[in-house]
Scaffold this active site. Structure first.
Site, PDB file in Angstrom:
ATOM      1  N   SER A 228       0.850  -1.193   0.000  1.00 46.69           N
ATOM      2  CA  SER A 228       0.000   0.000   0.000  1.00 46.69           C
ATOM      3  C   SER A 228       0.887   1.246   0.000  1.00 46.69           C
ATOM      4  CB  SER A 228      -0.961  -0.042   1.190  1.00 46.69           C
ATOM      5  OG  SER A 228      -1.993   0.904   1.047  1.00 46.69           O
ATOM      6  N   GLU A 345      -9.082  -4.959  -4.676  1.00 48.98           N
ATOM      7  CA  GLU A 345      -8.372  -3.988  -3.835  1.00 48.98           C
ATOM      8  C   GLU A 345      -9.295  -3.032  -3.071  1.00 48.98           C
ATOM      9  OE1 GLU A 345      -5.289  -3.788  -3.038  1.00 48.98           O
ATOM     10  OE2 GLU A 345      -3.982  -4.496  -4.637  1.00 48.98           O
ATOM     11  N   HIS A 457      -7.576  -5.643  -0.335  1.00 49.42           N
ATOM     12  CA  HIS A 457      -6.348  -4.902  -0.052  1.00 49.42           C
ATOM     13  C   HIS A 457      -5.698  -5.458   1.219  1.00 49.42           C
ATOM     14  CE1 HIS A 457      -3.751  -1.453  -0.589  1.00 49.42           C
ATOM     15  NE2 HIS A 457      -3.956  -1.043   0.641  1.00 49.42           N
TER      16      HIS A 457
END
Length: 559
Positions: A228, A345, A457
């Protein structure tokens, strides 16, 4: 004369015993001691479940001076030396951050809270996990982890490098860096150029170059990896001229330097917002910085609170130009890289933590429009951008389930998938690139998340570290255990050789003109041309449509 010789011999024996003792502590002792250029550190010996080898951990080693007083909003300075042996058996204090949203919207689902570390502005520390048998001269590959968290939250203690170090015989380093306003505030001039958090990462990598050999690591075989905003950090370090030579490979998980919302060409917007939030209404940037340096910890936390993410800036130092320009420049020399994304995601974690929409409710067109407006604001994108995205991804659809899936794909592509593919295309002609799409939904999350979820995610993280949130053991299925071992081997092989492939692993082809990539699932397979039609929209159709919309405005302005 004999007495003098006897004393000399006894002294030599004593020195030899002391040397053996220190060496023993440095390797197999339950209280190992290692030496850095600023002093000695006491660690712990950890026995890793499922591994034959133990791991020595050295937690909270300072890699810079505490960024306090005049060092707030300033580049990090080298750490000071200490006398005696420093205790490295407890995690360092986390950097200042607001944990409310993450705890209430995410960790509460697991009846968990963050590790009970203190929180402090004095937070520039790193932790090292090294195989117990390692010693100076072992020359093991080094893997430096940079945590994610939208550049506003995260900490070293959330991750445990023990399993990766023990099972793959690598040295794992986990670093902290300044976050939020303290890490990324900029006035856009010499008084506060910004990117302090990125400069902290560079300082940590310099420390690794100086010291990692003492922990059995090879300073000429350093791989940086992150997820990330940590992936964005890794990608930004790859393009930054001031970090060249500090690492030799890069792994970007669900985040690259082009991630919208985490990079800004100008500091104006953030500077204005911070000035308003802080009540430092000075027009002069020098006075504004002086005012902010006088704020207490509690006041800084209050200023940080509204920020769900914060961007780095083109500062002329860490980023002399926008990352897109640096990636395209003729003198760009990338390192071998793994770049990847997950196939859902924007499915659950980000909407919950950032409070974009209610993940438990069906999404209608009105809700999707409201959620899109929130995201455009967060990502600092113009409204026309949103209209064009809706036209491409959603159209006239009104079915709630389909609408939600289309919205999630639209946001995932905007933030993660398309930027990752763009970076891979920029780099693959100059250095090896291996691309992946992680596709497996973890079994232990199926009762918590909606049934239609795929790989959200961050879902790959427990498979890379073989642990979850600060070393909590995960009950994998047998198939998940095998997937985790494959991923750990891919990552560690890449750290060793610049190539993830190895004996017993499904072949992972290079990402080149054929755009092959690895589908990381219980049964890994090779795919080709991920999101090809969407990529064409982003590369050609979208810029053309934006230009068509801007041309009438320019003609109107001229009139």
């Amino acid at each position: 004369m004999r007495l003098h010789r006897l004393r000399a011999r006894l002294s030599a024996v004593a020195c030899g015993l002391l040397l053996l003792l220190v060496r023993g502590q440095g390797q197999d002792s339950a209280s190992p001691i290692r030496t850095t250029h600023t002093g000695q550190v006491l660690g712990s010996l950890v026995h890793v479940k499922g591994a034959n080898a133990g791991v020595q951990t050295f937690l909270g080693i300072p890699f810079a001076k505490p960024p306090l007083g005049p060092l707030r909003f300033a580049p990090p300075e080298p750490p000071e030396s200490w006398s005696g042996v420093r205790d490295g058996t407890t995690h360092p204090a986390m950097c200042l951050q607001d944990l409310t949203a993450v705890e209430s919207e995410f960790l509460s689902q697991f009846n968990m809270t963050f590790p009970s570390d203190s929180m402090s502005e004095d937070c520039l520390y790193l932790s090292i996990y090294t195989p117990a048998h390692s010693h100076e001269g072992s020359n093991l590959p080094v893997m430096v982890w940079i945590h994610g968290g939208a550049l506003v939250f995260g900490m070293a203690s959330l991750y445990d490098g023990s399993m990766l170090a023990a099972l793959e015989n690598v040295v794992v380093v986990i670093i902290q860096y300044r976050l939020g306003v303290l890490g990324f505030f900029s006035t856009g001039d010499k008084h506060a150029t910004g990117n302090w958090g990125y400069l902290d990462q560079v300082a940590a990598l310099r420390w690794v170059q100086q010291n990692i050999a003492h922990f059995g690591g090879n300073p000429d075989r350093v791989t940086i990896f992150g997820e990330s905003a940590g992936g964005t950090s890794v990608s930004s370090l790859v393009v930054s001229p001031i970090s060249q030579g500090l690492f030799h490979g890069a792994i970007m998980e669900s985040g690259v330097a082009l991630l919208p919302g985490l990079i800004a060409s100008s500091a104006d917007v953030i500077s204005t917002v911070v000035a308003n939030l802080s009540a430092c209404d000075q027009v002069d940037s020098e006075a504004l910085v002086g005012c902010l340096r006088g704020k207490s910890k509690e006041e800084i936390l209050a200023i940080n609170k509204p920020f769900k993410m914060i961007p780095g800036v083109v500062d002329g130092v860490f980023l002399p130009r926008h990352p897109q320009e640096l990636l395209a420049s003729a003198d760009f020399q990338p390192v071998p890289s793994i770049v990847g994304v997950n196939n859902n995601e924007f499915g659950w974690l980000i909407p919950k933590v950032m409070r974009i929409y209610d993940t438990q409710k069906e999404m209608d067109r009105e809700a999707s429009q409201a959620a899109l407006q929130k995201m455009l604001t967060l990502l600092m994108l113009p409204p026309t951008f949103g209209d064009l995205l809706r036209e491409e991804y959603i159209g006239d659809n009104g079915d709630p389930q389909t609408l939600q899936a289309q919205f999630q794909e639209m946001m995932a592509d905007s933030m993660f998938v398309i930027p990752a593919l763009q970076v891979a295309h920029f780099q693959c002609s100059r250095a090896p690139v291996y691309f992946y799409e992680f596709q497996h939904q973890p079994s232990w999350l199926k009762n918590i998340r909606p049934p239609h979820m795929k790989a959200d995610h961050g879902d790959e993280l427990p498979f890379v570290f073989r642990s979850f949130f600060g070393g909590n053991y995960i009950k994998f299925t047998e198939e998940e255990e095998q997937l985790s071992r494959k991923m750990m081997k891919y990552w560690a092989n890449f750290a060793r050789n610049g190539n993830p492939n190895g004996e017993g692993l499904p072949h992972w082809p290079l990402f080149d003109q054929e755009e092959q990539y690895l589908q990381l699932n219980l049964q890994p397979a090779v795919g080709r041309a991920l999101k090809a039609h969407r990529l064409q929209f982003w590369k050609k159709a979208l810029p053309q449509k934006i230009q068509e919309l801007e041309e009438p405005e320019e003609r109107h302005t001229e009139l």
